[in-house]
Design a protein around this motif. Structure first.
Motif, PDB file in Angstrom:
ATOM      1  N   ARG A 220       0.866  -1.190   0.000  1.00 12.88           N
ATOM      2  CA  ARG A 220       0.000   0.000   0.000  1.00 12.88           C
ATOM      3  C   ARG A 220       0.896   1.231   0.000  1.00 12.88           C
ATOM      4  O   ARG A 220       1.975   1.227   0.605  1.00 12.88           O
TER       5      ARG A 220
ATOM      6  N   GLU B 151       0.868   5.315   0.794  1.00 15.66           N
ATOM      7  CA  GLU B 151       0.184   6.483   1.362  1.00 15.66           C
ATOM      8  C   GLU B 151       1.208   7.549   1.656  1.00 15.66           C
ATOM      9  O   GLU B 151       2.172   7.323   2.388  1.00 15.66           O
ATOM     10  N   LYS B 152       0.991   8.711   1.047  1.00 12.34           N
ATOM     11  CA  LYS B 152       1.870   9.873   1.243  1.00 12.34           C
ATOM     12  C   LYS B 152       3.335   9.503   0.980  1.00 12.34           C
ATOM     13  O   LYS B 152       4.249   9.893   1.720  1.00 12.34           O
TER      14      LYS B 152
END
Length: 256
Positions: A63, A65-66
């Motif tokens: 995953r 994220e940011k």
């Protein structure tokens, strides 16, 4: 064509190896890590690392994220599957040890989704398991495994099971009717072995001990030829003392 195929194979294998190195690197960081750090830790060129990280993210193994990569659901399933396999292997190894130590077949069964399910059997040619000549699911009233599992159910679940699989003669020694079966189950003390003699298979005696995990029910059982019946109670008492060593794994198997 053969030369092209041979040349392609190392490239494909190398890609898999690099992807696995990235997964291992991501897994070593509880809070995840950015691509540049992962490329540096795996000694990969940044473009290669970016390409593989995007692919792994697309497939659900990572995953993002940011700008930080963490393990995705697909990778966690792999980890969970390995853990489950390890626990199952531990159960099978323990059953084989008990089988060889006692010299009897060992059975592990659960009651799941309204059905009796034999999960594993460990036996040898010298000490074979009982032949399932009548479906275990439909004849739970007649064998020690089924009786042990039924004894752990609440009243509603037990009655539902017997409505679907009525008590009926399997051998001349089978419990005679539903009322007699329920009286026997009610008279069995909690966590005590449940023993049946020739009720499922002529010439065979069986004993089962309960294994409970929350609201789920499980059982470990042994069987012996009738002429060796004097060994039944000592063997099942020994087994009951040993089961505690792998009780967590057994309970985990019941709950999944």
């Amino acid at each position: 064509m053969a030369t092209a195929s041979s040349a392609a194979s190392p490239t494909l294998i190398g890609s898999v190896q690099r992807a696995l190195r990235l997964l291992e690197a991501v897994g070593s960081h509880a809070g995840g890590a950015p691509a540049k750090q992962l490329a540096r830790e795996t000694d990969l060129p940044l473009p290669t690392a970016y390409h593989l990280l995007r692919t792994l993210t697309h497939e659900g193994y990572l995953r993002r994220e940011k700008g930080v990569f963490t393990l995705g659901d697909a990778a966690r399933c792999l980890v969970g599957g390995a853990t489950l396999q390890n626990r199952r292997s531990k159960i099978e190894d323990s059953m084989a040890y008990w089988r060889d130590t006692i010299g009897v077949p060992i059975y592990f069964a659960v009651y799941r989704d309204g059905e009796i399910e034999v999960i594993a059997v460990s036996d040898t040619p010298a000490d074979p398991a009982v032949d399932e000549w009548a479906d275990f699911r439909e004849t739970g009233h007649a064998h020690a495994i089924g009786q042990c599992l039924l004894s752990q159910l609440d009243e509603g679940a037990r009655q539902d099971h017997l409505d679907r699989y009525p008590v009926q003669p399997i051998t001349p020694y089978t419990v005679r009717d539903r009322r007699a079966l329920l009286e026997r189950l009610a008279g069995t003390a909690p966590m005590q072995p449940l023993i049946e003699r020739q009720e499922y298979a002529l010439g065979t005696v069986c004993a089962a001990i309960p294994i409970t995990a929350g609201s789920a029910a499980g059982a470990m059982a042994i069987s012996l030829p009738l002429h060796k019946e004097e060994r039944l109670r000592p063997a099942v008492d020994w087994l009951r003392g040993e089961v505690g060593s792998v009780l967590y794994s057994l309970a985990f198997s019941i709950s999944i």
